[in-house]
Write an enzyme that holds these catalytic residues in place. Structure first.
Site, PDB file in Angstrom:
ATOM      1  N   GLU A 448       0.815  -1.213   0.000  1.00 49.92           N
ATOM      2  CA  GLU A 448       0.000   0.000   0.000  1.00 49.92           C
ATOM      3  C   GLU A 448       0.851   1.267   0.000  1.00 49.92           C
ATOM      4  O   GLU A 448       0.467   2.272  -0.606  1.00 49.92           O
ATOM      5  CB  GLU A 448      -0.946  -0.005   1.203  1.00 49.92           C
ATOM      6  CG  GLU A 448      -2.104  -0.991   1.076  1.00 49.92           C
ATOM      7  CD  GLU A 448      -1.676  -2.432   1.303  1.00 49.92           C
ATOM      8  OE1 GLU A 448      -2.371  -3.338   0.797  1.00 49.92           O
ATOM      9  OE2 GLU A 448      -0.645  -2.653   1.981  1.00 49.92           O
ATOM     10  N   TYR A 474      -6.461  -2.106   5.015  1.00 51.98           N
ATOM     11  CA  TYR A 474      -5.100  -2.095   4.481  1.00 51.98           C
ATOM     12  C   TYR A 474      -4.522  -0.687   4.356  1.00 51.98           C
ATOM     13  O   TYR A 474      -3.306  -0.531   4.267  1.00 51.98           O
ATOM     14  CB  TYR A 474      -5.062  -2.777   3.112  1.00 51.98           C
ATOM     15  CG  TYR A 474      -5.478  -4.229   3.114  1.00 51.98           C
ATOM     16  CD1 TYR A 474      -5.647  -4.935   4.303  1.00 51.98           C
ATOM     17  CD2 TYR A 474      -5.718  -4.905   1.927  1.00 51.98           C
ATOM     18  CE1 TYR A 474      -6.033  -6.261   4.303  1.00 51.98           C
ATOM     19  CE2 TYR A 474      -6.098  -6.228   1.912  1.00 51.98           C
ATOM     20  CZ  TYR A 474      -6.265  -6.908   3.097  1.00 51.98           C
ATOM     21  OH  TYR A 474      -6.643  -8.213   3.099  1.00 51.98           O
ATOM     22  N   HIS A 519     -11.715  -7.483   6.096  1.00 53.14           N
ATOM     23  CA  HIS A 519     -12.553  -7.268   4.925  1.00 53.14           C
ATOM     24  C   HIS A 519     -13.862  -6.583   5.301  1.00 53.14           C
ATOM     25  O   HIS A 519     -14.711  -6.365   4.444  1.00 53.14           O
ATOM     26  CB  HIS A 519     -12.837  -8.602   4.235  1.00 53.14           C
ATOM     27  CG  HIS A 519     -11.577  -9.325   3.860  1.00 53.14           C
ATOM     28  ND1 HIS A 519     -11.058 -10.350   4.617  1.00 53.14           N
ATOM     29  CD2 HIS A 519     -10.712  -9.133   2.836  1.00 53.14           C
ATOM     30  CE1 HIS A 519      -9.925 -10.774   4.066  1.00 53.14           C
ATOM     31  NE2 HIS A 519      -9.692 -10.050   3.001  1.00 53.14           N
TER      32      HIS A 519
END
Length: 727
Positions: A448, A474, A519
């Site tokens: 990232e 993330y 998630h």
């Protein structure tokens, strides 16, 4: 004239005075060595002056470059148009580059920064940084190694912009130079950035990056093991390694030129290991004797780069010892004179002046661009966009909007992990690579920091990057690329540099079948307190398309940093109240209607009993709740905030006053969640009616059905709404 108050200053005088003059040798390096000495002496006296000003309470930054002045040789090896992202000890580089461009006054620049003068040419007194747009020096803050991903991104984007025919501020054959310390070389940001550069070069992509490690062997008080830098980077596959002794000016000039020329010729990364010393401690407040012996400290005086250059001048008969000292003292007098003048220059005088450079904000200009009818019925980069696709889901609307932006603007690029060939984990970018090609839509490595660093560099190269972070959880791995780099560049450059970008992030909870914290993350607190950063949170397909268009327009026109939060659970949602009702689909905005003003909410209904203020997944939940409330005789309106920064405060207050009661429906956590700022905005705005809020729990989100024990649900919303309405 300032006095010799530092031992290293006295040592220089005493040592040079003890030398004998030498006959002239006709050295071809005479001009180079004189220019090098002047830059190094200027940098040294800036450090000495900064310390004196600090002791007097008139200077505000004293991390100096003493012992690192050999980096001036790196500036001499490069062109003044080569973009430079500098370590905070690269004062010699800055002064030498300033002397390469007529009319520049690098000594004055630095001293104006030290005294925080509003006349300082890059940050206007907001911070003491090495930066100057006319010298291609991009200002960097002191965050350790955070500028390396941007440097990699810029080196990558120079070639990408040229391929796309986008005009860049930098010549096509530029070399990007990035300097950092040996302690910074161990930072995960550095290792990730260098890995990213090598990953690109391994694939044959241009990466004209010169990495300069100024190795003084210590980071504040922590020693770098001897030989560590060479061991780590000296034999790295794909990374050409150069090394030079900072106390040997001839070697520094030669090796720096060799390294710079190699990068320019091969368009590949190189690592210049510049072996330096640190003189006068870490900073003005540092008591170096607390962790280094006196012998260790004074031994480094022998390796003073300024002393090395002086010796070369004397040994080659270019200057006598007396002439060296006269030149050195003349530079002291010059710096003292400039400092006295700098103290009389104006300071930032108000909060408005301090904040003026945080971001450019021209809503009329942004609206005009966003409403332009795109050439969607014409082929662009091989793409043919359909006229009418019928009602769309959120994912389809974002895809269509991305396609229009990629087609209408050669500088728009989209990238991230799985964005290109796969089309994204949720298919949001499906088909875009096929339509627009791998130059505009491409996959990145899984990092990232590198993804956002690529965006940071791309913006500097004249592009409008739309990077994707695969999941909200993330982005926290790389938050400093937004917080410390993207959000601050305009502020610390007085608006002369900016970071246009739209960061797409899939996030929030309620995703069924593929769960767990990473998630289904519902924490956005880290994204909400960055001054100037736009935080968009669409719920409906038509809003998603138009808001993305607005964000791209704001990035292109005003250089804004925009974060576009996409609710995963709503990507493919079709129904609202009943299965098959298709009420969460919406037609794509008609030509000329592609705009949602930043900071404006969307209202559903005109109920007069209660306002449900919400966003994201809370919108459909609140709409369903409002329908059930209506069956019980309570008429509520739903206000979709849409923009979480800046909040649509005016619309919020209008809706609140219309009903007299507000329930904030917040799917994020109770602590640090969005509802805290919404309630505060209502109170600050003078609203005196009843206010309540419902939120998710202060918990990470577990797998499966357990998630619904901690996520906000409609039963909780309805119960709170009834209590508030009947209270």
């Amino acid at each position: 004239m300032s006095e010799k108050t530092e031992p290293v200053d006295e040592f220089f005088h005493r040592t040079v005075a003890g030398w004998s003059a030498h006959p002239a040798t006709g050295s071809e390096l005479a001009d180079d060595l004189l220019a090098l000495f002047d830059a190094q002496a200027g940098s040294r006296h800036l450090d000495l002056q900064a310390r004196q000003l600090g002791k007097q309470g008139k200077g505000f930054y004293s991390i100096g470059s003493s012992g690192h002045e050999s980096n001036a040789a790196v500036a001499a090896a490069l062109r003044p148009t080569d973009p430079a992202l500098l370590h905070y000890r690269s004062g010699g580089f800055y002064v030498r580059r300033g002397h390469q461009v007529p009319g520049q006054q690098p000594l004055r620049d630095v001293l104006l920064g030290v005294v925080a003068s509003a006349d300082e040419p890059i940050s206007a007194g907001r911070h003491k940084v090495f930066g100057n747009a006319e010298l291609a020096v991009i200002p960097q803050t002191s965050t350790i190694a955070s500028h390396l991903p941007r440097a990699v991104g810029l080196a990558f984007s120079l070639g990408r912009a040229a391929k796309l025919g986008v005009t860049s501020a930098w010549p096509d054959d530029s070399v990007v130079v990035c300097s950092f310390g040996d302690a910074s070389a161990n930072h995960s940001t550095t290792t990730g950035a260098i890995n990213s550069a090598l990953h690109c070069a391994f694939q044959g992509l241009a990466m004209p990056l010169l990495l300069v490690c100024e190795d003084n062997g210590i980071g504040i008080s922590v020693r770098t093991p001897k030989g560590w830098i060479e061991s780590t980077y000296g034999n790295r596959t794909g990374l050409r390694y150069f090394t030079a002794d900072g106390s040997d000016p001839v070697q520094c000039l030669s090796v720096a030129r060799e390294a710079a020329d190699w990068v320019r010729r091969h368009r590949a990364p190189a690592f210049l290991h510049l072996r330096t010393v640190r003189l006068m401690g870490h900073a003005g407040s540092d008591v170096e004797s607390g962790y280094r012996s006196r012998t260790e400290i004074t031994t480094d005086y022998q390796r003073d780069p300024l002393l090395g250059t002086a010796k070369s001048l004397v040994d080659n008969g270019i200057l006598s010892p007396d002439e060296v000292l006269a030149r050195y003292e003349a530079k002291r007098a010059e710096v003292t004179r400039i400092a006295e003048e700098a103290l009389g220059r104006r300071k930032l005088s108000s909060a408005a002046e301090v904040m003026a450079s945080i971001c450019q904000n021209r809503p009329d200009v942004v609206e005009r661009r966003a409403r332009e009818v795109p050439p969607q019925r014409q082929e662009h980069f091989g793409a043919q966009l359909p006229e009418d696709e019928g009602p769309l889901t959120v994912a389809q609307a974002i895809n269509r909007s991305l396609a229009e932006e990629l087609g209408r603007d050669p500088g728009v690029i989209a990238f991230g992990e799985d964005v290109s060939r796969k089309g994204g984990v949720y298919g949001v970018t499906r088909g875009l690579r096929k339509k627009f090609g791998a130059t505009k839509v491409f996959d990145t490595l899984l990092d990232e920091q590198s993804i956002l660093g690529t965006a940071l560099g791309a913006g500097l190269a004249g592009l409008v990057p739309i990077p994707e972070i695969q999941y909200l959880a993330y982005v926290h791995n790389a938050a400093d690329q937004l917080r410390g780099e993207a959000s601050t560049l305009s502020f610390f450059s007085d608006g002369q540099y900016r970071n246009p970008m739209v960061v797409r992030i899939a996030g929030y909870g309620y995703q069924k079948g593929f769960g767990g914290h990473f998630h289904n993350d519902n924490s956005i607190a880290a994204l909400r307190d960055m001054p100037g950063v736009v935080l968009a949170s669409p719920s409906r397909p038509d809003d998603a398309a138009a808001m993305l268009r607005t964000c791209v327009a704001a990035a292109r026109e005003d250089g804004r940093v925009c974060v576009f939060l996409e609710p995963i659970a709503l990507y493919h949602t079709r129904d609202l109240h009943e299965p098959g009702d298709a009420e969460w689909l919406a037609p794509y905005p008609a030509p000329g209607e592609h705009h949602v003003p930043i900071g404006r909410a969307r209202q559903y209904g005109d109920g007069s009993d209660l306002t449900l203020a919400t966003f994201g997944n809370g919108v459909p939940m609140s709409l369903r709740t409002a329908k059930r409330l209506r069956e019980r005789g309570i008429h509520a309106r739903v206000l979709d905030l849409r923009w979480l920064s800046p909040l649509p405060v005016d619309d919020l207050l209008t809706a609140a006053e219309a009903t007299g009661r507000v329930l904030v429906v917040d799917e994020t956590r109770r602590t640090g969640g969005v509802s805290e700022s919404v309630v505060t905005a209502l109170i600050d705005g003078g609203f005196t009616g009843p206010i309540a809020r419902v939120t998710s729990e202060d918990s990470f989100i577990p797998l499966g059905a357990a998630a619904y024990h901690v996520l906000l649900d409609e039963e909780t919303i309805e119960t709170a709404a009834l209590k508030l309405a009947n209270g």
